[in-house]
Write a protein that holds these residues in place. Structure first.
Motif, PDB file in Angstrom:
ATOM      1  N   ARG A 188       0.819  -1.210   0.000  1.00  0.00           N
ATOM      2  CA  ARG A 188       0.000   0.000   0.000  1.00  0.00           C
ATOM      3  C   ARG A 188       0.861   1.272   0.000  1.00  0.00           C
ATOM      4  O   ARG A 188       0.433   2.325  -0.453  1.00  0.00           O
ATOM      5  CB  ARG A 188      -0.941   0.002   1.216  1.00  0.00           C
ATOM      6  N   ASN A 189       2.063   1.163   0.526  1.00  0.00           N
ATOM      7  CA  ASN A 189       2.995   2.306   0.537  1.00  0.00           C
ATOM      8  C   ASN A 189       4.128   2.086  -0.467  1.00  0.00           C
ATOM      9  O   ASN A 189       5.271   2.457  -0.237  1.00  0.00           O
ATOM     10  CB  ASN A 189       3.563   2.510   1.941  1.00  0.00           C
ATOM     11  N   ASP A 249       5.887   5.136  10.614  1.00  0.00           N
ATOM     12  CA  ASP A 249       4.957   5.887   9.776  1.00  0.00           C
ATOM     13  C   ASP A 249       3.905   5.025   9.096  1.00  0.00           C
ATOM     14  O   ASP A 249       2.874   5.529   8.653  1.00  0.00           O
ATOM     15  CB  ASP A 249       5.727   6.665   8.700  1.00  0.00           C
ATOM     16  N   CYS A 250       4.170   3.729   8.977  1.00  0.00           N
ATOM     17  CA  CYS A 250       3.220   2.848   8.279  1.00  0.00           C
ATOM     18  C   CYS A 250       2.073   2.368   9.170  1.00  0.00           C
ATOM     19  O   CYS A 250       1.057   1.894   8.665  1.00  0.00           O
ATOM     20  CB  CYS A 250       3.943   1.644   7.692  1.00  0.00           C
ATOM     21  N   THR A 255      -5.046   5.425  18.933  1.00  0.00           N
ATOM     22  CA  THR A 255      -5.347   6.834  19.129  1.00  0.00           C
ATOM     23  C   THR A 255      -5.041   7.663  17.894  1.00  0.00           C
ATOM     24  O   THR A 255      -5.259   8.872  17.880  1.00  0.00           O
ATOM     25  CB  THR A 255      -4.526   7.405  20.322  1.00  0.00           C
ATOM     26  N   GLY A 256      -4.483   7.010  16.859  1.00  0.00           N
ATOM     27  CA  GLY A 256      -4.149   7.725  15.650  1.00  0.00           C
ATOM     28  C   GLY A 256      -2.735   8.263  15.634  1.00  0.00           C
ATOM     29  O   GLY A 256      -2.334   8.940  14.690  1.00  0.00           O
ATOM     30  N   GLU A 257      -1.956   7.954  16.710  1.00  0.00           N
ATOM     31  CA  GLU A 257      -0.571   8.393  16.753  1.00  0.00           C
ATOM     32  C   GLU A 257       0.325   7.375  16.062  1.00  0.00           C
ATOM     33  O   GLU A 257      -0.049   6.215  15.873  1.00  0.00           O
ATOM     34  CB  GLU A 257      -0.122   8.563  18.213  1.00  0.00           C
ATOM     35  N   ALA A 258       1.535   7.808  15.666  1.00  0.00           N
ATOM     36  CA  ALA A 258       2.487   6.905  15.027  1.00  0.00           C
ATOM     37  C   ALA A 258       2.812   5.764  15.970  1.00  0.00           C
ATOM     38  O   ALA A 258       2.826   5.923  17.187  1.00  0.00           O
ATOM     39  CB  ALA A 258       3.761   7.655  14.644  1.00  0.00           C
ATOM     40  N   ALA A 259       3.103   4.585  15.385  1.00  0.00           N
ATOM     41  CA  ALA A 259       3.344   3.386  16.185  1.00  0.00           C
ATOM     42  C   ALA A 259       4.533   3.557  17.118  1.00  0.00           C
ATOM     43  O   ALA A 259       5.474   4.242  16.800  1.00  0.00           O
ATOM     44  CB  ALA A 259       3.608   2.201  15.250  1.00  0.00           C
TER      45      ALA A 259
END
Length: 259
Positions: A188-189, A249-250, A255-259
């Protein structure tokens, strides 16, 4: 845990973050990378069994380098024990990481087995048992064909395991599901990873050009040979440092924050 789709230019950002973070703690990260390489090399000295064991431990060891990068990005000094992060997070995660390692080893051995259909197993034998690599062997068409086939087959294997150790360790994803999510994230990326790969390829080629220029100016092969290995190791350490940011970033947490 949610998949995040990033623009192509993010590939350049991953490259920059890898270099920037490396220079935050260069001695620590380079030292840990050398420890990682030394451990894999020592295991590889044992024919067949040592190579298979090194393959099985590679996902967990790579996770250790990612954990070190995570600490360095937070301005912490990563200690050697961070390399064992993938194996010291509890019995359940240890088992999952070992399963992941066995799957990786099996996948790599399958790649070698398929390549053996091209050259009768010369490349696979050289990898597993070691030995001298003569000029005639390297230039042989069937050997080169086996190497090329192995490289092509290794690409999907690499994508399957690119994010898998981090997903198992930081998100508690099962080994099989982590492989699926890793492949999906990479596909997807696709453009971000393509840019990322091309930028790193350009960086390694640029290093090679610098070495060639030094060789031409000094006329000293000894100086060049003494320079190219440590330079390549530093570049490789920077590359491994950048891998953590591709994962960060993937994937997003709940919570919608970066991993």
């Amino acid at each position: 845990m949610k998949l995040n789709i990033v623009p192509a230019k993010t590939g350049v950002q991953w490259f920059k973050l890898g270099i920037r973070t490396f220079f935050k703690k260069p001695i620590a990260l380079l030292g840990l990378f050398f420890m990682f390489m030394a451990a894999m090399s020592v295991l590889s000295l044992v024919p067949v069994l040592g190579n298979v064991l090194a393959l099985a431990l590679l996902p967990g060891a790579t996770l250790g380098l990612m954990a070190a990068t995570r600490e360095a990005s937070q301005s912490k000094f990563p200690m050697p024990k961070v390399l064992l992060s993938g194996f010291s997070a509890g019995r359940q995660q240890l088992k999952a990481m070992l399963v992941l390692g066995l799957l990786y080893a099996a996948g790599f051995l399958l790649v070698l087995a398929i390549s053996a259909t091209v050259d009768g197993g010369k490349f696979a034998h050289l990898y597993l048992f070691g030995g001298s690599m003569t000029t005639d062997t390297v230039l042989a068409g069937d050997f080169q064909g086996a190497v090329m086939l192995a490289m092509v087959l290794y690409m999907p294997l690499s994508l399957l395991f690119w994010h898998a150790p981090a997903l198992v360790h930081w998100h508690g994803v099962s080994p099989v599901k982590s492989l699926f999510f890793s492949m999906v994230a990479c596909v997807r990326n696709f453009w971000a990873f393509t840019v990322y790969s091309l930028v790193w390829l350009g960086a390694f080629l640029a290093m090679g050009m610098v070495v060639a220029i030094i060789a031409g100016l000094t006329g000293s092969p000894e100086l060049v040979s003494g320079f190219i290995f440590p330079a390549a190791m530093v570049m490789a350490a920077m590359f491994f440092t950048s891998i953590y940011f591709t994962f960060q970033d993937c994937f997003l947490d709940d919570t919608g924050e970066a991993a």
